[in-house]
Design an enzyme around this catalytic site. Sequence first.
Site, PDB file in Angstrom:
ATOM      1  CB  SER A 199      -0.960  -0.048   1.198  1.00 53.45           C
ATOM      2  OG  SER A 199      -2.005   0.872   1.047  1.00 53.45           O
ATOM      3  CG  ASP A 295      -6.333  -1.927  -4.706  1.00 62.81           C
ATOM      4  OD1 ASP A 295      -6.948  -1.303  -3.817  1.00 62.81           O
ATOM      5  OD2 ASP A 295      -5.192  -2.382  -4.538  1.00 62.81           O
ATOM      6  CG  HIS A 362      -5.315  -2.647  -0.676  1.00 64.55           C
ATOM      7  ND1 HIS A 362      -4.867  -1.899  -1.756  1.00 64.55           N
ATOM      8  CD2 HIS A 362      -4.728  -2.106   0.416  1.00 64.55           C
ATOM      9  CE1 HIS A 362      -4.069  -0.936  -1.315  1.00 64.55           C
ATOM     10  NE2 HIS A 362      -3.959  -1.053  -0.010  1.00 64.55           N
TER      11      HIS A 362
END
Length: 420
Positions: A199, A295, A362
Amino acid sequence: MATELLSPLIPHQQRRRALAVVVAAPLHALLLAAVAFSRSPVAAPASSSRLVDLTLLAGARGKGAVCLDGTPPGYHLRRGFGSGAHNWLVFLEGGGWCNTTQSCSERKMTNFGSSKYMGAVNFTGILSNDHTENPDFYNWNTVVIRYCDGASFAGDAEGGDLDGTKLFFRGLRIWKAVVDELMGKGMDAAKQALLTGCSAGSLAALLHCDNFHGRFPHEVSVKCLSDAGFFIDEKDLSGERSMRSLISGVVHLQNVKEVLPNDCLQKKDPTECFFPAELIKGITTPTFILNSDYDSWQIRNILAPNGSYPGQEWSSCKADIRNCSCAQLDVLHGFKKKLVSELKVAEDNKDWGLFIDSCFTHCQTPFDITWNSPISPRLGNKQSISEAVGDWYFDRRQNAKQIDCEYPCNPTCSSLLPTA
């Protein structure tokens, strides 16, 4: 207290606090608290062999390399062994950004702004020391650098907190100082190295990829892996660029220009240069991009940050892609096309790798279930993520680029969908 590396890496003890922040200030706290709404797979319960204690950076205050609240940053180091004793994997923790004085002031009261709230971390997925779960990197020296600056380890500034104390935006100094310390602990003798993250930490890996490579002699094999960090500059369903607005606040509040590519800065605004589509144009180090083209974080927070739009209800769809109507899926397919188009530079680079699946998730490398398990996502010749990354890193395959078909074509994604 031990923590799991949860997507986007907000540990268990912070999830309730993050929920309170997002209710109190939904716009500027959006990225910090996003994990409260994530349905990405959670790592297995901690075992003693997976837990790695926190090490605080030595002499941090003297170097100005401090968290938002001025406390020293930290990292977790598990030593390698056997054939991996001289290989290093460095993982940059993620967890959103803060883009205003208020959001950074709130962030410093969590482990994303202060080492006072950090504890031991559970190493799973690509961080695991179990050969069956992590066959290529299990015995490497493995480091997780904790994220406590709010700007993807990129800023260098300071500001005033709401209570009159200072806020320290020192992510770039943290990056430099922690890598310096690791070099002094044996990383300078590395034979192979991999920089990665999840991330916001994955974005940081792209920002620092070439700098990391430059720390080693030419003969050392150094590569980078970006997991769920390919954020795109896309309009949301209301026509606004809410993601660009948020990133603009980060870029200007925390002064990240030093890490941005000069070629981009000569042509574009620094905010645009912070997005991966621009960053990858200048990276010379071999890099692997792992991302879902649906995502879940980006759909929930970039494409549809609100639950309702005129004539459209998106709360149910963005919570679970199985609830999306045909019209909504058409919108998501458009988002996929935009993301894939921005990966063209990586697709054309022979030294780079791609694993772009159509799973609604994710961050996939820090979790056993997605990294390497019987129900991991698979593409092409049925490779798991672990196999694809390993084949790319060790040059076991000529073509390490795979892009999935449109949702719901991939049956191996079904085990990752939310169940409630």
